[in-house]
Design an enzyme around this catalytic site. Structure first.
Site, PDB file in Angstrom:
ATOM      1  N   LYS A 127       0.849  -1.193   0.000  1.00 24.50           N
ATOM      2  CA  LYS A 127       0.000   0.000   0.000  1.00 24.50           C
ATOM      3  C   LYS A 127       0.888   1.247   0.000  1.00 24.50           C
ATOM      4  CE  LYS A 127      -3.902   1.934   2.683  1.00 24.50           C
ATOM      5  NZ  LYS A 127      -4.767   1.715   3.858  1.00 24.50           N
ATOM      6  N   SER A 182      -9.634   1.667   2.957  1.00 24.40           N
ATOM      7  CA  SER A 182      -8.785   2.431   2.072  1.00 24.40           C
ATOM      8  C   SER A 182      -7.732   1.593   1.341  1.00 24.40           C
ATOM      9  CB  SER A 182      -8.068   3.525   2.864  1.00 24.40           C
ATOM     10  OG  SER A 182      -7.243   2.969   3.857  1.00 24.40           O
ATOM     11  N   SER A 222      -9.669  -0.685   7.183  1.00 23.07           N
ATOM     12  CA  SER A 222      -9.144  -0.583   5.819  1.00 23.07           C
ATOM     13  C   SER A 222      -8.409  -1.801   5.279  1.00 23.07           C
ATOM     14  CB  SER A 222      -8.233   0.625   5.705  1.00 23.07           C
ATOM     15  OG  SER A 222      -9.026   1.768   5.594  1.00 23.07           O
TER      16      SER A 222
END
Ligand code: GLN
Length: 486
Positions: free
Chosen positions: A78, A153, A177
């Protein structure tokens, strides 16, 4: 089976027996990414050159007999976790050209194990969001239906794993997330206990809630990733000096006598989709048939979870994001003449609308005269939420719950309605407020063919219990084996 479709466990076996090389595996994964990235949009930055160099080193290590389970495995990261010498944008304009000067501790650990980094994945800006639509960079589409969001997210990481664009990925979870996008993309995701995994090199959103964790194709792979990323780190004062067990040893496929709590309050959550509810109920029945006992538990402060989180997280964010002022990092609005105008120009052009909304809410909640009424009060309620779990875990080993009230919604459906978006986090936020571990495992599909996840929660440092029961569930089902048609 194509090489990019392998799990860590399967790829490791072939690498170890020299039936495939790390270079072949990395090349095959990169080629697959090249063929579907236009459709999915999982990555912000691809690291082809670095990945091939790392794959070559992995092959050399394997030739010398050093084949750790993650050696030569293509992993996506990420884009808020620092890899030295590479961009870390947090999907924000304000960091669009920021190059990390060092490796996050999790990256160091994965490098030591011989992993290969394929690329940095898309996300909601600074991890604020539940759909990856808040990225300054691009949209990510759900591999099961491109008209749907992948969750957020960590939407890029979950979509990448779900679409076989990497073998496993790292995400971060401040309020769901990792678990929610994993659930929406039909893959496994774990948010470890607060302090289990070092946050050093993770760009901070809300420091008392953030944790890094794995997103994988199955539970065994999740345990393998946890083995490498967990552990005490002197660079993170909140990391806990607890020994790291071998998490794969916890996967006994025997759950006889385990007690599973079902929170009564979760049945009456408004907006809970009947198909999600049905999938979770079937999971409960299945787990009973495998030898666990299911009981009702109560989490009486559930109704305050969303309000509490949406005071604490923005407050911490407003403080953490004060450092992006155009002086020290990234983007600067250069047209402005004086310092104050430069700050204002930089921050209003550099941050997107959701980040600005959170900074304003957080600054307000922390301001003198309001601090006690908002941040102070939310901190007190947070303690009550922790106590709810403590009490519940006196009578059960783990808790089963939905991950999200609905399967992945349509792109654009909630983007103009932040409150609806915030309410969709109801089932995941409490684990972060309480600091406990939680994971999502595939447990069904909606009538429209979208994946549904089962959430498993446990007491602090009970990751082994979570993995064991999730593994038993997975062994008895084949939801995790189904792949989207791409
Ligand atoms: N959806 C939540 C939020 O917007 C959680 C995000 C996260 O876990 N990073 O804050």
């Amino acid at each position: 089976m194509k090489l990019h479709e392998l799990t860590i466990t399967q790829a490791h076996k072939l690498l170890k027996k020299n039936e495939i090389s790390a270079r072949e595996l990395t090349r095959a994964t990169l080629e697959h990414v090249g063929s579907i990235e236009g459709k999915i949009g999982a990555y912000i930055t691809l690291l082809e050159d670095m990945a091939m160099t790392q794959a070559e080193s992995a092959d050399q290590a394997i030739a010398k007999g050093n084949c750790h389970p993650l050696t030569g495995i293509p992993i996506a990261v990420k884009d808020l976790i620092c890899i030295k010498g590479q961009k870390t944008t947090c999907a924000s304009r304000i960091l669009e050209n920021f190059i990390s000067p060092y490796d996050a501790t999790v990256i160091k650990n994965l490098k030591r194990a011989g992993a290969v980094f394929i690329g940095k994945t898309n996300m909601d800006e600074f991890a604020m969001g539940s759909s990856t639509e808040n990225s300054s960079h691009k949209l990510t589409h759900n591999p099961w239906n491109p008209d749907r969001i992948p969750g957020g997210s960590s939407g890029g990481s979950a979509a990448a794993v779900g679409a076989d664009m990497c073998i496993s990925a790292l995400g971060s979870d401040t309020g769901g997330s990792i678990r929610q996008p994993a659930s929406h993309c039909g893959v496994v995701g774990m948010k470890p206990t607060y302090g289990r995994v070092s946050r050093f090199g993770l760009v901070a959103f809300a420091s008392s809630l953030d944790q890094i964790g794995p997103i994988t194709k199955d539970v065994m792979d999740c345990a393998l990733m946890m083995n490498v990323i967990s552990g005490y780190d002197k660079s993170d004062s909140t990391s806990v000096p607890e020994d790291v067990p071998d998490y794969t040893a916890a996967l006994k496929n025997n759950i006889k006598g385990m007690i599973v709590g079902i929170p009564v309050e979760y049945h009456s959550v408004k907006g809970l989709d009947p198909e999600v509810s049905a999938a979770v109920n079937s999971a409960v029945k299945l787990i009973e048939s495998l030898g666990a006992e299911c009981i009702e538990v109560s989490l009486p402060n559930t109704e305050y979870v969303v309000a509490t989180y949406y005071v604490i997280a923005p407050s911490e964010a407003s403080s953490n994001l004060a450092r992006y002022d155009g002086v020290k990092y990234g983007f600067r609005d250069g047209e402005k003449q004086n310092l104050l105008d430069m700050y204002c120009g930089t921050r209003s052009k550099g941050f997107g609308p959701e980040v600005q909304r959170r900074i304003i809410i957080g600054t307000y909640c922390l301001s003198s005269g309001y601090y006690d009424a908002y941040y102070g009060k939310a901190s007190q309620v947070r303690t009550l939420i922790m106590e709810d779990f403590k009490k519940a875990f006196e009578t059960c080993d783990v808790i089963f719950a939905p991950v999200a009230p609905t399967p992945a919604f349509k792109v654009g459906e909630n983007i103009d309605d932040p409150l609806t978006m915030y309410l969709s986090d109801i089932f995941t936020l409490s684990a972060n407020l309480a600091g406990i571990p939680g994971m999502s495992v595939p447990c069904g599909f909606s009538s429209e063919g979208m994946p549904i996840g089962l959430q498993v929660l446990g007491p602090h440092f009970a990751e082994e219990k979570l993995l064991n029961i999730a593994y038993a569930f997975e062994q008895a089902t084949d939801f995790h084996k189904q792949r989207p048609e791409l």
